[in-house]
Design a protein around this motif. Structure first.
Motif, PDB file in Angstrom:
ATOM      1  N   VAL A   1      -4.287  41.185  26.961  1.00  8.83           N
ATOM      2  CA  VAL A   1      -5.562  41.089  26.262  1.00  8.83           C
ATOM      3  C   VAL A   1      -6.410  40.017  26.941  1.00  8.83           C
ATOM      4  O   VAL A   1      -5.921  38.905  27.192  1.00  8.83           O
ATOM      5  CB  VAL A   1      -5.382  40.734  24.772  1.00  8.83           C
ATOM      6  N   ARG A   2      -7.662  40.348  27.226  1.00 14.60           N
ATOM      7  CA  ARG A   2      -8.570  39.378  27.846  1.00 14.60           C
ATOM      8  C   ARG A   2      -9.500  38.785  26.797  1.00 14.60           C
ATOM      9  O   ARG A   2     -10.029  39.493  25.946  1.00 14.60           O
ATOM     10  CB  ARG A   2      -9.394  40.040  28.950  1.00 14.60           C
ATOM     11  N   HIS A   3      -9.691  37.478  26.909  1.00 12.33           N
ATOM     12  CA  HIS A   3     -10.581  36.749  26.008  1.00 12.33           C
ATOM     13  C   HIS A   3     -11.668  36.107  26.867  1.00 12.33           C
ATOM     14  O   HIS A   3     -11.387  35.251  27.699  1.00 12.33           O
ATOM     15  CB  HIS A   3      -9.801  35.676  25.244  1.00 12.33           C
ATOM     16  N   TRP A   4     -12.915  36.518  26.643  1.00 13.82           N
ATOM     17  CA  TRP A   4     -14.026  36.064  27.469  1.00 13.82           C
ATOM     18  C   TRP A   4     -14.681  34.834  26.874  1.00 13.82           C
ATOM     19  O   TRP A   4     -14.760  34.683  25.652  1.00 13.82           O
ATOM     20  CB  TRP A   4     -15.057  37.177  27.623  1.00 13.82           C
ATOM     21  N   CYS A   5     -15.135  33.955  27.745  1.00 12.36           N
ATOM     22  CA  CYS A   5     -15.837  32.770  27.281  1.00 12.36           C
ATOM     23  C   CYS A   5     -17.299  33.110  26.992  1.00 12.36           C
ATOM     24  O   CYS A   5     -17.780  34.181  27.360  1.00 12.36           O
ATOM     25  CB  CYS A   5     -15.748  31.639  28.294  1.00 12.36           C
ATOM     26  N   ASP A   6     -17.976  32.192  26.347  1.00  9.54           N
ATOM     27  CA  ASP A   6     -19.377  32.384  25.998  1.00  9.54           C
ATOM     28  C   ASP A   6     -20.244  31.905  27.157  1.00  9.54           C
ATOM     29  O   ASP A   6     -20.348  30.709  27.417  1.00  9.54           O
ATOM     30  CB  ASP A   6     -19.696  31.592  24.723  1.00  9.54           C
TER      31      ASP A   6
END
Length: 370
Positions: free
Chosen positions: A129-134
């Motif tokens: 699972v990829r979690h993207w930064c803002d």
């Protein structure tokens, strides 16, 4: 010499020459894989062989409870038991994926990698699972799981010029159970994120702009509602690591003119400043670089890898693993070691992991002699 003797001597000489060439090849191949003299090793795991003149990209990390050590080596990830080195997970990344910049492992053996603009988590039996930064946060060079594994935190390395243009400037925290992200205001040129042992607070490196000056400090939030509890402006020195050190709740360690230096970030006062250790007795401190540095989670010592500044085409030049006391920076122990790519200290401060990056690489866990 008779003709018969010459005929006998020729094969003998050829055999001796062949043996010598084999020995020379063996000596040439015998690039440093030995563990440093005097270092008490708990276990050692062999990595890949790196070609002469090249360096590896090995990363390592302890889980928050100290149960596991994760190792990344050339898109291969292993999770092993910290006590024994026994493998509990072993998987490979997509060959087309970019090399990670940071590595973390949870108390249950889940893995997180810091990539370009995102952090990717790997749970056994599930798809990554990829979690993207803002925003455009650049290379994610710091990742951490909370002790209860509820949160994953990560931070990129966008500097102030990008921050002023509206790019980056946050530390990201994801609630893994709910999938909810939180963005916290924290600019970093050298990223660092960590949770308190009880998981009640979270801290990240932060740069503050004051007039035309930049200071390197730390910000602290409560994980209950993510309100800011501390904002320590810090020092104009570029801090390499920030953590409690001895009685000082927020100290920073940096390199300054051939010295390794510790400062109280609340007052910017120098706690101690001592020369870096040259790789040989005749070396000058100015020829040494502070390649890696970590502050023990117990706040009792500083662990560093100090190596020659000059480029070494063979990749075999040795540096020094150094353990210094928190109180005054005095050297407690030092070990000559081939090029080291990463250092990590166990949560209880009793052991540390290090990975080498030249020749026959390896990762080892060693005891701290304190």
């Amino acid at each position: 010499m008779s003709g018969r003797n010459r005929k006998r001597a020729a094969p003998a000489c050829a055999a001796m020459l062949g043996a010598a060439l084999v020995a020379m090849a063996a000596d040439d191949a015998a690039e440093p894989a030995d563990t440093p003299a005097g270092l008490s090793i708990v276990w050692r795991i062999q990595g890949r062989r790196v070609e002469r003149g090249a360096t590896g990209d090995v990363l390592n990390a302890f889980s928050p409870d100290g149960r596991y050590v994760a190792i990344h080596d050339s898109r291969r990830v292993r999770v092993v038991e910290a006590r024994s080195g026994k493998t509990v997970r072993d998987f490979r990344l997509d060959p087309s994926s970019v090399k990670p910049f940071a590595l973390a492992v949870s108390s249950s053996g889940n893995v997180a990698l810091g990539l370009m603009g995102n952090a990717e988590t790997f749970e056994a039996g599930k798809d990554p699972v990829r979690h993207w930064c803002d925003g455009a946060c650049g290379a994610i060079t710091a990742v951490a799981f909370s002790p209860d594994e509820r949160f994953l935190a990560f931070q990129g390395t966008r500097g102030l010029p990008d921050w002023r243009s509206g790019l980056g400037g946050v530390a990201s925290v994801v609630d893994l159970a709910r999938g909810e992200p939180v963005s916290l205001d924290a600019v970093a040129s050298i990223a660092q994120v960590s949770f308190s042992p009880d998981g009640g607070s979270f801290r990240a490196m932060s740069i503050t702009q004051i007039d035309d000056r930049q200071t390197f400090g730390v910000r602290v939030w409560s994980t209950a509602d993510w309100h800011l509890t501390r904002n320590i402006v810090g020092s104009q020195r570029t801090m390499r690591r920030v953590a409690p050190l001895g009685p000082v709740p927020y100290a920073g360690v940096s390199m300054n003119d051939g010295h390794i230096e510790a400062r109280d970030l609340a007052t910017d006062s120098v706690l101690w400043s001592v020369p870096l250790v040259p790789p040989d007795a005749d070396g000058a401190p100015g020829s040494v670089n502070l390649d890696l540095v970590e502050i023990a989670p117990t706040a009792e010592f500083v662990l560093s890898y100090e190596a020659p500044k000059a480029y070494d085409a063979t990749g075999l030049a040795k540096g020094v693993i150094v353990i210094r006391r928190a109180a005054d920076g005095e050297v407690e122990a030092l070990y000559d070691a081939p090029r080291v790519s990463d250092l990590t200290i166990a949560p209880d401060g009793k052991t540390f992991a290090y990975s080498t990056a030249a020749g026959q690489t390896y990762t080892a866990v060693a005891r701290v002699p304190l």
